[in-house]
Scaffold this active site. Structure first.
Site, short mmCIF file in Angstrom:
data_model
loop_
_atom_site.label_atom_id
_atom_site.label_comp_id
_atom_site.label_asym_id
_atom_site.label_seq_id
_atom_site.Cartn_x
_atom_site.Cartn_y
_atom_site.Cartn_z
N LYS A 3 45.65 10.51 -7.87
CA LYS A 3 44.56 9.70 -7.32
C LYS A 3 43.68 9.16 -8.45
O LYS A 3 43.73 9.65 -9.59
CB LYS A 3 43.72 10.56 -6.37
CG LYS A 3 43.03 11.73 -7.05
CD LYS A 3 42.42 12.70 -6.03
CE LYS A 3 41.71 13.84 -6.72
NZ LYS A 3 41.34 14.91 -5.75
N ARG A 15 34.48 20.16 3.99
CA ARG A 15 34.63 18.76 3.63
C ARG A 15 35.58 18.15 4.64
O ARG A 15 35.35 18.26 5.83
CB ARG A 15 35.10 18.65 2.16
CG ARG A 15 34.77 17.33 1.51
CD ARG A 15 35.15 17.31 0.03
NE ARG A 15 36.59 17.32 -0.20
CZ ARG A 15 37.15 17.29 -1.41
NH1 ARG A 15 36.40 17.26 -2.50
NH2 ARG A 15 38.45 17.30 -1.55
N HIS A 68 42.19 22.92 1.21
CA HIS A 68 41.66 22.79 -0.15
C HIS A 68 40.56 23.84 -0.34
O HIS A 68 39.81 24.13 0.59
CB HIS A 68 41.09 21.37 -0.31
CG HIS A 68 40.86 20.90 -1.72
ND1 HIS A 68 41.76 21.08 -2.73
CD2 HIS A 68 39.82 20.23 -2.27
CE1 HIS A 68 41.29 20.53 -3.85
NE2 HIS A 68 40.11 20.02 -3.60
N TYR A 103 17.79 2.63 -28.86
CA TYR A 103 16.65 2.44 -27.97
C TYR A 103 15.70 3.63 -27.97
O TYR A 103 16.13 4.78 -27.91
CB TYR A 103 17.13 2.22 -26.53
CG TYR A 103 17.83 0.90 -26.31
CD1 TYR A 103 17.26 -0.30 -26.73
CD2 TYR A 103 19.05 0.86 -25.64
CE1 TYR A 103 17.90 -1.51 -26.50
CE2 TYR A 103 19.69 -0.35 -25.40
CZ TYR A 103 19.12 -1.54 -25.84
OH TYR A 103 19.75 -2.73 -25.61
N ARG A 160 49.32 21.62 -5.87
CA ARG A 160 48.80 20.24 -6.01
C ARG A 160 47.87 20.11 -7.22
O ARG A 160 46.68 19.82 -7.08
CB ARG A 160 48.01 19.83 -4.76
CG ARG A 160 48.74 19.88 -3.44
CD ARG A 160 47.89 19.20 -2.36
NE ARG A 160 46.52 19.68 -2.33
CZ ARG A 160 46.08 20.71 -1.60
NH1 ARG A 160 46.89 21.38 -0.83
NH2 ARG A 160 44.80 21.06 -1.65
N CYS A 167 24.08 3.36 -25.58
CA CYS A 167 23.71 2.08 -24.95
C CYS A 167 24.85 1.60 -24.04
O CYS A 167 25.86 2.27 -23.91
CB CYS A 167 23.42 1.03 -26.01
SG CYS A 167 22.28 1.60 -27.29
N ASP A 180 26.99 -0.87 -24.46
CA ASP A 180 28.21 -1.28 -25.16
C ASP A 180 28.45 -0.52 -26.46
O ASP A 180 29.47 -0.75 -27.11
CB ASP A 180 28.12 -2.77 -25.54
CG ASP A 180 27.72 -3.63 -24.38
OD1 ASP A 180 28.44 -3.60 -23.37
OD2 ASP A 180 26.66 -4.29 -24.46
C1 LIG Z 1 41.88 16.09 -6.23
C2 LIG Z 1 42.59 17.03 -5.34
C3 LIG Z 1 43.51 17.97 -5.86
C4 LIG Z 1 43.69 18.18 -7.35
O1 LIG Z 1 42.57 18.89 -7.82
P1 LIG Z 1 42.45 19.37 -9.35
O2 LIG Z 1 41.25 20.24 -9.37
O3 LIG Z 1 42.29 18.14 -10.15
O4 LIG Z 1 43.71 20.08 -9.66
C5 LIG Z 1 44.24 18.73 -4.98
N1 LIG Z 1 44.06 18.61 -3.65
C6 LIG Z 1 43.15 17.76 -3.11
C7 LIG Z 1 42.97 17.69 -1.64
C8 LIG Z 1 42.39 16.95 -3.94
O5 LIG Z 1 41.48 16.11 -3.41
#
Ligand SMILES: *Cc1c(COP(=O)(O)O)cnc(C)c1O
Length: 417
Positions: free
Chosen positions: A47, A148, A180, A282, A236, A346, A348
């Site tokens: 992602k 979530r 998750h 700055y 994952r 800054c 840039d």
């Molecule tokens: C982003 C994400 C992951 C990967 O998480 P990491 O901490 O980068 O390994 C796995 N599962 C879900 C649902 C995520 O949103």
């Protein structure tokens, strides 16, 4: 021009900075992760443009390293993988984050697995299946405690009859149950085991309803590396694929056998001598202590260099930059050294105080972060070191590099595209 480790053999002259992505490191990191979870398949999470590393090249590298699944949060990211020619025999692709009206028809046409996280989502998936004549492969997302996305266990129980009916009708196949973790980066936290137990109950509920699940999955990078109990059929990992430790307070990348894939380097745009007591950038939040050389690095917060990593707070040093040589030359008698941003970052650009004896010239390469072993080991700075300087996490450092910064892909040191 000095050349930093991992730097592009033929740096683009169009822009005086670049991100160099080592695809070989991504492949090897996936191999290392598979070694940490030998009983599970690996879904490389790609992602957010593969955490800023470039979606398609990174995905292909992860597959070369042994991943069999790719994870894309948003539906268009999943579609982009298929559009780039990553076929169903190359990889299963799962997408999980969408709002009503998402292009689920296109996802099913592209043979993408879809997550269902609400009753309306099941309805939309069923409608997409009817519209396309496809059977949707569905992963039921359960909120086991993160608070979530996902179905609460009660919502899951309510949804199951309709999901099983859709399966009987041939619109969907219930192939996965997943969740998750809230505290995976704090392995001893009691919520981790609790979430696993809630997850086991959810799996049992779905299986008791008659679904023939293919994959149960719960582990992100942190759980892949620290909690075998969480591996189930599929892990994952995201951040670890790119060589960054998800649990820097426990162990760094080196300890996990991971190599950071992204190097962020730039050419000095100016080097000049100024006197002692000269205000820098700055608001003059840094003042030279002596007659010295200032170096201007032509990247700033528009390029993703966090302004919070300015060198303007006495209690927190600015972001670190490798100057005057390679990571390997650090600690030798040469000019290689790590400096901290002087004054404000800054939009840039940022400024370094190179010191009175500096021999650097405009055009020399400096490295903000890369595949070094990190400041704590006396090595070159990493994205984690920048995260520490900015008071954030390394995920944010690599994902936020600006779009105007060109990406260059290498295998080890050989440029590939
Ligand atoms: C982003 C994400 C992951 C990967 O998480 P990491 O901490 O980068 O390994 C796995 N599962 C879900 C649902 C995520 O949103």
């Amino acid at each position: 021009m000095t050349t930093a480790p991992g730097s592009s053999p033929t740096p683009s002259l169009d822009f005086p900075a670049r991100v160099v992505v080592d695809l070989d490191a991504i492949a090897r990191n996936v191999g290392a992760l598979a070694g940490h979870a030998p009983s599970a398949q690996v879904m490389a999470v790609v992602k957010a443009d593969a955490y800023g590393h470039g979606l398609v090249p990174s995905a292909r590298a992860a597959l070369a390293g042994g991943a069999t699944w790719l994870g894309a949060a948003q539906v268009p990211e999943a579609l982009a993988l298929r559009a780039a020619g990553i076929t169903p025999s190359d990889a299963r692709v799962l997408t999980w984050l969408y709002a009503p009206g998402a292009p689920l028809d296109a996802a099913l046409e592209a043979d993408v697995d879809v997550s269902v996280h609400a009753a309306w989502a099941l309805d939309e998936v069923v409608a997409a299946a009817r519209a396309t004549g496809r059977t949707a492969r569905v992963h039921l997302k359960v909120d086991t405690g993160l608070g979530r996305n996902g179905l609460t266990p009660a919502d899951l129980a309510d949804l199951l009859p309709a999901a099983r009916q859709a399966e009987a009708d041939g619109a969907v196949r219930l192939v996965g149950v997943w969740s998750h973790l809230a505290f995976a980066d704090d392995p001893g936290n009691p919520t981790v085991l609790h979430q696993a137990e809630v997850f086991d109950d959810a799996v049992r509920l779905v299986e008791a309803a008659g679904a023939g699940l293919e994959v149960r999955h719960l582990a992100n990078s942190a759980a892949t590396l620290t909690a075998p109990r969480m591996h189930y059929d599929l892990v994952r990992p995201g951040i670890a694929v790119y060589g960054i430790s998800p649990v820097p307070q426990v162990s760094d990348s080196v300890a996990y056998g991971l190599v950071p894939a992204m190097t962020f380097e730039a050419e000095l745009a100016n080097v000049k001598r100024v006197g002692a007591g000269h205000g820098v950038s700055y608001a003059h939040r840094y003042t030279t202590a002596q007659d010295t050389m200032l170096g201007v690095v032509p990247v700033g917060y528009a390029d993703g260099v966090p302004r919070h990593a300015s060198g303007d707070l006495p209690e927190r040093p600015g972001g670190p930059v490798l100057v005057g040589g390679t990571a390997d030359e650090l600690g030798s008698d040469g000019a290689a050294r790590v400096l901290r941003v002087a004054g404000r970052v800054c939009m840039d650009q940022l400024v370094l105080d190179l010191g009175p004896w500096a021999t650097e010239q405009a055009g020399d390469v400096v490295t903000l972060f890369g595949a070094g072993t990190g400041l704590a080991r006396g090595g070159a700075p990493t994205a984690q070191d920048w995260a520490d300087a900015a008071g954030t996490i390394a995920y944010e450092i690599v994902t936020r590099v600006g779009t105007r910064v060109p990406r260059v892909y290498v295998d080890g040191t050989k440029e590939v595209r």
